[in-house]
Scaffold this active site. Structure first.
Site, short mmCIF file in Angstrom:
data_model
loop_
_atom_site.label_atom_id
_atom_site.label_comp_id
_atom_site.label_asym_id
_atom_site.label_seq_id
_atom_site.Cartn_x
_atom_site.Cartn_y
_atom_site.Cartn_z
N ASP A 176 -10.32 7.19 12.88
CA ASP A 176 -10.09 6.14 13.88
C ASP A 176 -11.09 6.29 15.02
O ASP A 176 -11.05 7.26 15.78
CB ASP A 176 -8.66 6.28 14.44
CG ASP A 176 -8.33 5.19 15.45
OD1 ASP A 176 -7.78 4.17 15.05
OD2 ASP A 176 -8.64 5.39 16.65
N TYR A 230 -15.75 4.30 22.25
CA TYR A 230 -15.78 5.78 22.21
C TYR A 230 -17.22 6.31 22.16
O TYR A 230 -17.44 7.50 22.26
CB TYR A 230 -15.00 6.34 21.01
CG TYR A 230 -13.54 6.00 20.95
CD1 TYR A 230 -12.90 5.37 22.01
CD2 TYR A 230 -12.78 6.32 19.82
CE1 TYR A 230 -11.55 5.06 21.94
CE2 TYR A 230 -11.44 6.01 19.75
CZ TYR A 230 -10.83 5.37 20.80
OH TYR A 230 -9.50 5.06 20.71
N LYS A 242 -12.56 -0.51 16.77
CA LYS A 242 -11.91 -1.47 17.66
C LYS A 242 -12.95 -2.21 18.48
O LYS A 242 -13.93 -1.59 18.92
CB LYS A 242 -10.94 -0.74 18.61
CG LYS A 242 -10.07 0.29 17.92
CD LYS A 242 -9.13 0.99 18.85
CE LYS A 242 -8.50 2.20 18.18
NZ LYS A 242 -9.33 3.43 18.16
N HIS A 248 -9.14 -3.93 20.86
CA HIS A 248 -8.77 -2.69 21.56
C HIS A 248 -7.75 -2.90 22.67
O HIS A 248 -6.81 -2.14 22.83
CB HIS A 248 -10.03 -2.04 22.13
CG HIS A 248 -9.91 -0.57 22.35
ND1 HIS A 248 -10.98 0.29 22.24
CD2 HIS A 248 -8.85 0.21 22.67
CE1 HIS A 248 -10.58 1.52 22.49
NE2 HIS A 248 -9.28 1.50 22.77
P1 NAP Z 1 -3.47 13.20 21.16
O1 NAP Z 1 -3.85 13.18 19.72
O2 NAP Z 1 -2.07 12.90 21.56
O3 NAP Z 1 -3.79 14.62 21.80
C1 NAP Z 1 -5.02 15.23 21.69
C2 NAP Z 1 -4.94 16.53 22.50
O4 NAP Z 1 -4.05 17.45 21.85
C3 NAP Z 1 -6.27 17.22 22.60
O5 NAP Z 1 -6.33 17.80 23.90
C4 NAP Z 1 -6.21 18.32 21.54
O6 NAP Z 1 -6.99 19.43 21.95
C5 NAP Z 1 -4.73 18.68 21.55
N1 NAP Z 1 -4.23 19.11 20.22
C6 NAP Z 1 -4.40 18.48 19.04
N2 NAP Z 1 -3.74 19.13 18.06
C7 NAP Z 1 -3.15 20.20 18.63
C8 NAP Z 1 -2.32 21.23 18.13
N3 NAP Z 1 -1.96 21.28 16.84
N4 NAP Z 1 -1.88 22.17 19.00
C9 NAP Z 1 -2.23 22.13 20.33
N5 NAP Z 1 -3.01 21.16 20.86
C10 NAP Z 1 -3.46 20.20 20.01
O7 NAP Z 1 -4.44 12.24 22.03
P2 NAP Z 1 -5.48 11.09 21.77
O8 NAP Z 1 -6.76 11.67 21.30
O9 NAP Z 1 -5.51 10.27 23.00
O10 NAP Z 1 -4.85 10.18 20.63
C11 NAP Z 1 -5.18 10.30 19.26
C12 NAP Z 1 -6.13 9.19 18.82
O11 NAP Z 1 -5.57 7.89 19.08
C13 NAP Z 1 -7.46 9.14 19.58
O12 NAP Z 1 -8.36 10.16 19.20
C14 NAP Z 1 -7.93 7.75 19.28
O13 NAP Z 1 -8.48 7.67 17.98
C15 NAP Z 1 -6.61 6.97 19.36
N6 NAP Z 1 -6.40 6.39 20.71
C16 NAP Z 1 -6.35 5.03 20.82
C17 NAP Z 1 -6.14 4.42 22.04
C18 NAP Z 1 -6.08 2.93 22.13
O14 NAP Z 1 -6.09 2.39 23.25
N7 NAP Z 1 -6.02 2.24 21.02
C19 NAP Z 1 -5.97 5.20 23.21
C20 NAP Z 1 -6.03 6.59 23.08
C21 NAP Z 1 -6.22 7.16 21.83
P3 NAP Z 1 -8.29 19.94 21.14
O15 NAP Z 1 -9.12 18.75 20.79
O16 NAP Z 1 -8.96 20.85 22.14
O17 NAP Z 1 -7.77 20.67 19.94
#
Ligand code: NAP
Length: 286
Positions: free
Chosen positions: A43, A48, A73, A106
């Site tokens: 994704d 990004y 997106k 998005h």
């Molecule tokens: P998330 O997946 O909720 O959290 C990522 C955070 O959690 C990072 O700091 C990561 O650290 C940590 N983490 C991951 N796995 C872990 C584990 N097993 N144990 C401990 N810490 C862990 O946040 P997100 O990146 O915002 O959301 C996921 C994806 O959703 C994004 O990458 C993106 O593709 C998408 N997204 C979309 C939108 C939208 O508006 N459509 C907005 C935000 C995100 P490390 O990387 O240091 O391991």
């Protein structure tokens, strides 16, 4: 890997790898790692600034393109029919592919009806296998569904134990839209990974709090796309298909829903203004 079938028959992995805040410098290595350990959904997004690196990693991975489900997106600076058409071709070029599995709008700002028409045309032309939206809440999703020719297949919204989107999820089901969670760990906010309730359930199942949080969403048929730059965490986040939460555990976690964002409200006018400001300054690499 488990799959979910979208409203047009396309199969989408229920768990993928998100690359928001993965820098271009790290992105090739991260996506290659993710594909090597078994992820088949990637994704990304125009905003990004790592579509090129995602495409490069896919090329180098040796995994056949047809085995990968690629989502990107359209950013709001590219909203409106003409700009969106151009930006779809730009994404295809950056991603080094001749089709995208899922293209989302998005943000529900700008001329997103024009953007949607552009996606419908690209879908009919075979450039996009499925189209959908992101951050569309009940009112905007319902309105959009009543104006389109091709129904949105997915709505990607912030979803985690503290913000479960129960009402929106019901609306999505009514319109045949798959619920996809962004921020399944709330990016670690609210002491997510040391939450005592998650820890208690994690101990019982010999799993981590992260795995319990993902399993909770998966059991509600919500697609999850956790992000991590660490390979061992990528492996951990994928290892959630060999156990189940009981009905009582699901019920216990349901009570954590505060029905409120851990980030911001899309209905806050200041926030909408800052999205427009961000949109002006962001200079996408072509
Ligand atoms: P998330 O997946 O909720 O959290 C990522 C955070 O959690 C990072 O700091 C990561 O650290 C940590 N983490 C991951 N796995 C872990 C584990 N097993 N144990 C401990 N810490 C862990 O946040 P997100 O990146 O915002 O959301 C996921 C994806 O959703 C994004 O990458 C993106 O593709 C998408 N997204 C979309 C939108 C939208 O508006 N459509 C907005 C935000 C995100 P490390 O990387 O240091 O391991």
């Amino acid at each position: 890997m488990k799959y979910i079938t979208l409203n047009n028959g396309v199969k989408m992995p229920k768990l993928g790898y998100g690359v928001y805040q993965v820098t271009p410098e790290e992105c090739v290595r991260c996506v290659e790692d993710a594909l090597r350990v078994g992820y088949r959904l990637i994704d990304t997004a125009q905003s990004y600034d790592n579509e090129y690196e995602v495409g490069k990693a896919i090329q180098q991975s040796g995994v056949p393109r047809q085995h990968i489900f690629l989502t990107t997106k359209i950013w709001m600076a590219n909203s409106g029919y003409e700009k969106a058409c151009q930006s779809i071709d730009d994404s295809l070029r950056r991603l080094q592919t001749d089709y995208i599995d899922l293209m989302l709008i998005h943000q529900p700002f700008g001329d997103y009806y024009g953007t949607y028409r552009a996606m419908e045309d690209a879908y009919k032309a075979g450039k996009l296998r499925a189209i959908g939206v992101s951050n569309f809440f009940g009112d905007r999703l319902v309105d959009l569904c009543h104006t389109v020719e091709v129904m949105p297949a997915v709505d990607q919204v912030e979803t985690h134990i503290f913000h479960q989107q129960q009402q929106l999820s019901t609306i999505m089901k009514r319109y045949g839209v798959v619920h996809e969670a962004w921020g399944p760990f709330a990016e670690g906010r609210k002491n997510f990974f040391i939450n005592p309730a998650l820890q208690k359930i994690a101990t019982v199942h010999h799993k981590t709090t992260a795995q319990i949080a993902l399993r909770f969403l998966l059991q509600k048929d919500i697609v999850v796309i956790p992000k991590s730059v660490h390979c061992e965490r990528m492996i951990q986040n994928l290892d959630v298909f060999d156990f189940s939460l009981t009905a009582e555990e699901m019920q216990r976690l349901k009570r954590f829903d505060s029905d409120d964002s851990a980030f911001f409200s899309h209905y806050d006018p200041d926030m909408v203004e800052s999205f427009y400001r961000l949109s002006e300054v962001r200079n996408l690499r072509i």
